[in-house]
Design an enzyme around this catalytic site. Structure first.
Site, PDB file in Angstrom:
ATOM      1  N   LYS A   1     -69.032 -70.116  40.925  1.00 16.65           N
ATOM      2  CA  LYS A   1     -67.927 -70.388  40.011  1.00 16.65           C
ATOM      3  C   LYS A   1     -68.519 -70.384  38.593  1.00 16.65           C
ATOM      4  O   LYS A   1     -69.395 -71.201  38.289  1.00 16.65           O
ATOM      5  CB  LYS A   1     -67.333 -71.756  40.365  1.00 16.65           C
TER       6      LYS A   1
ATOM      7  N   LYS B   1     -53.198 -78.187  36.418  1.00 15.61           N
ATOM      8  CA  LYS B   1     -53.171 -78.525  37.852  1.00 15.61           C
ATOM      9  C   LYS B   1     -52.766 -79.997  38.018  1.00 15.61           C
ATOM     10  O   LYS B   1     -53.303 -80.874  37.347  1.00 15.61           O
ATOM     11  CB  LYS B   1     -54.543 -78.257  38.481  1.00 15.61           C
TER      12      LYS B   1
ATOM     13  N   ASP C   1     -62.397 -75.633  30.307  1.00 13.49           N
ATOM     14  CA  ASP C   1     -61.230 -74.826  29.914  1.00 13.49           C
ATOM     15  C   ASP C   1     -60.617 -75.359  28.615  1.00 13.49           C
ATOM     16  O   ASP C   1     -60.134 -74.587  27.782  1.00 13.49           O
ATOM     17  CB  ASP C   1     -60.152 -74.860  31.003  1.00 13.49           C
TER      18      ASP C   1
ATOM     19  N   GLU D   1     -58.200 -63.996  35.923  1.00 18.49           N
ATOM     20  CA  GLU D   1     -59.441 -64.654  36.342  1.00 18.49           C
ATOM     21  C   GLU D   1     -59.794 -64.288  37.785  1.00 18.49           C
ATOM     22  O   GLU D   1     -58.978 -63.710  38.510  1.00 18.49           O
ATOM     23  CB  GLU D   1     -59.294 -66.166  36.199  1.00 18.49           C
TER      24      GLU D   1
END
Length: 525
Positions: free
Chosen positions: A80, A153, A136, A19
């Protein structure tokens, strides 16, 4: 798709997608650039080809040059880019870093099954009230790519994230001896992964199984951060709580939240979280590359098992007789090509062709898997061809010592017009009547025989004679204007069932037969 990546995909070599949001939004310049270069180097060192995905001026790039990496790393106004953002960013000609979701889409469309990242997004803390859930997770539920990450995360709600992944039908496995689901900076999260795979071979088997079922959902391989570089769970949790409190007070939400949190946690932990971040990314790249290599080997072995064995087929195979070429296409960058020995800027790419090979390739993709009769040299090109043609029955193709595989080089203008072409096709003379006659039984039983104009005249006449005697269906592809007339120099053509000439080839055939050219056709294109 960058040529080195395209070539690797064509040859069936392992490729790892990477990515670019981590470059554009995860770290400051120039640390982000050095990290990106190091990760690509780790992938290469471990036997795979890196393909960093990014958006540059409204185009998706799969594989970036060093200049393109530097552009993304140093640019201030990059976006993004997740699934929802792609249409707008492309339509506006903007540049951006792809998230896990955006990268999965590009990787899948390019045919790359393994993707390495730091950590995926998930359900944000308090997400049961805000409905802040990363795209995601839904992408993993609908795009068949294996994502190798250090879990989720740790700034997120890991328990609810695992529940959401279950709802989406995503197969989640921890990598290593433990089922403990890693929490990005930390090796422990307090949650168990549904499954675990001990090594890259088991991971490759899992991915191959998922792809083979055609479930259209992804696989998440959760790799713990290396023990010696993992951050203390308590230290990280305290920093997360403080950063969350500050984010709430500043009204930071949506896609700005994660970059803010990571930056704040880095400050609060005196850089320990960033050290862990860099270590886990490198470790994921190493593990992901080993998984991609193992998957590539596994897929190749299974393809070989599924190929029909000569004399072992349940029904007769079609037979294709013709040429294999390695084509080098050089396209000039500037409108005018300079002569006089000067170097012209341009792009050179290698492709695999040959009329016979193309026909055999198409029949194989249609599920017919013909017996292919052709010839290549034992040189640097032959191994690449055999890799690329892994889905075809190449068992009867001659590999000749001291001979050169047929090559063709085309120089084309920036507008796409052919400027000059050079060909080394002598090896096609080795597709002789004597060689082809070894497969007489296959020919006589074949439901279809295809032959191209590269084949010597005597071989064409031999095949046509067999076709007459055994009422075989023969397809002749004339190849080019100079070779088109071979069967028409005698009565051989009367055994042909089908030919596919273009206008120039048809005119050449017409001339050979002594027929007048129909009025007006000389102006047709």
């Amino acid at each position: 798709i960058q040529p080195s990546v395209q070539e690797a995909l064509m040859e069936g070599r392992p490729v790892v997608a990477l990515e670019s949001t981590i470059i554009t939004h995860g770290m400051a310049y120039p640390q982000n650039l050095s990290m990106a270069r190091e990760v690509e180097e780790t992938v290469t060192t471990n036997g795979a080809v890196p393909a960093t995905v990014g958006i540059l001026r409204g185009r998706i790039h799969v594989g970036l040059t060093d200049e393109e990496l530097e552009f993304l790393a140093s640019s201030k106004n990059v976006v993004k880019v997740s699934r929802r953002d792609l249409p707008f960013i492309l339509s506006q000609g903007l540049s951006g870093g792809t998230t896990v979701s955006g990268t999965m889409i590009a990787a899948h469309k390019a045919g790359i099954p393994v993707f390495v990242t730091g950590g995926i997004g998930g359900v944000h803390r308090g997400g049961e009230n805000t409905l802040d859930v990363s795209a995601d997770l839904t992408e993993l539920g609908r795009t068949p790519v294996a994502v190798v990450s250090a879990g989720v995360k740790s700034i997120l709600d890991i328990g609810r994230t695992l529940e959401y992944l279950e709802t989406q039908g995503v197969c989640v496995a921890a990598f290593g001896e433990s089922r403990e689901f890693p929490a990005f900076f930390s090796r422990q999260s307090g949650f168990q992964a549904p499954y675990h795979v001990r090594d890259e071979e088991e991971a490759a088997e899992l991915i191959a199984s998922a792809l083979g079922l055609g479930l259209s959902s992804g696989v998440l391989i959760a790799v713990p951060c290396p023990q010696e570089r993992a951050a203390s769970g308590q230290v990280i949790e305290e920093a997360i709580q403080q950063a969350l409190s500050e984010a709430r007070s500043k009204g930071i939400t949506g896609k700005e939240l994660t970059p803010f949190m990571l930056q704040k946690i880095n400050e609060l932990t005196d850089g320990k979280s960033l050290d862990s971040n860099l270590a886990l990314i490198q470790n994921n790249a190493r593990v992901g590359s080993c998984i991609a290599v193992a998957l590539s080997k596994l897929q190749k072995a299974r393809r070989m098992e599924n190929l029909p064995r000569r004399g072992d087929t349940t029904s007769p195979q079609p037979v294709v007789i013709g040429g294999i070429n390695v084509d080098f296409i050089a396209k000039a960058q500037n409108p005018v090509i300079l002569d006089g020995g000067q170097t012209n800027a341009g792009r050179v790419r290698r492709t695999f062709g040959g009329v016979g090979r193309n026909l055999a390739d198409c029949l194989s993709r249609l599920g017919q898997t013909p017996l292919f009769l052709s010839a290549v040299g034992k040189d640097e090109h032959s191994e690449s061809i055999l890799h690329y043609c892994h889905h075809m029955d190449m068992s009867a193709v001659l590999q000749l010592e001291g001979k050169s595989t047929a090559t063709y080089c085309a120089v084309i203008t920036s507008a796409g017009e052919l400027s000059v072409g050079l060909g080394d096709m002598d090896i096609h003379h080795q597709i002789t009547e004597q060689y082809v006659s070894q497969f007489k039984e296959n020919l006589c039983q074949a439901p279809l025989v295809c032959i191209d104009g590269n084949v010597p005249l005597s071989t064409i006449q031999y095949v046509c004679q067999l076709a007459r005697e055994h009422q075989l269906a023969v397809c002749y592809e004339p190849t080019d204007e100079n070779k088109a007339s071979k069967p028409f120099l005698s009565d051989s053509w009367k055994a042909l069932t089908y030919i596919s000439p273009n206008l120039q080839e048809l005119r050449a055939i017409n001339r050979t037969l002594g027929n007048p050219l129909p009025a007006g056709i000389e102006y047709s294109e």
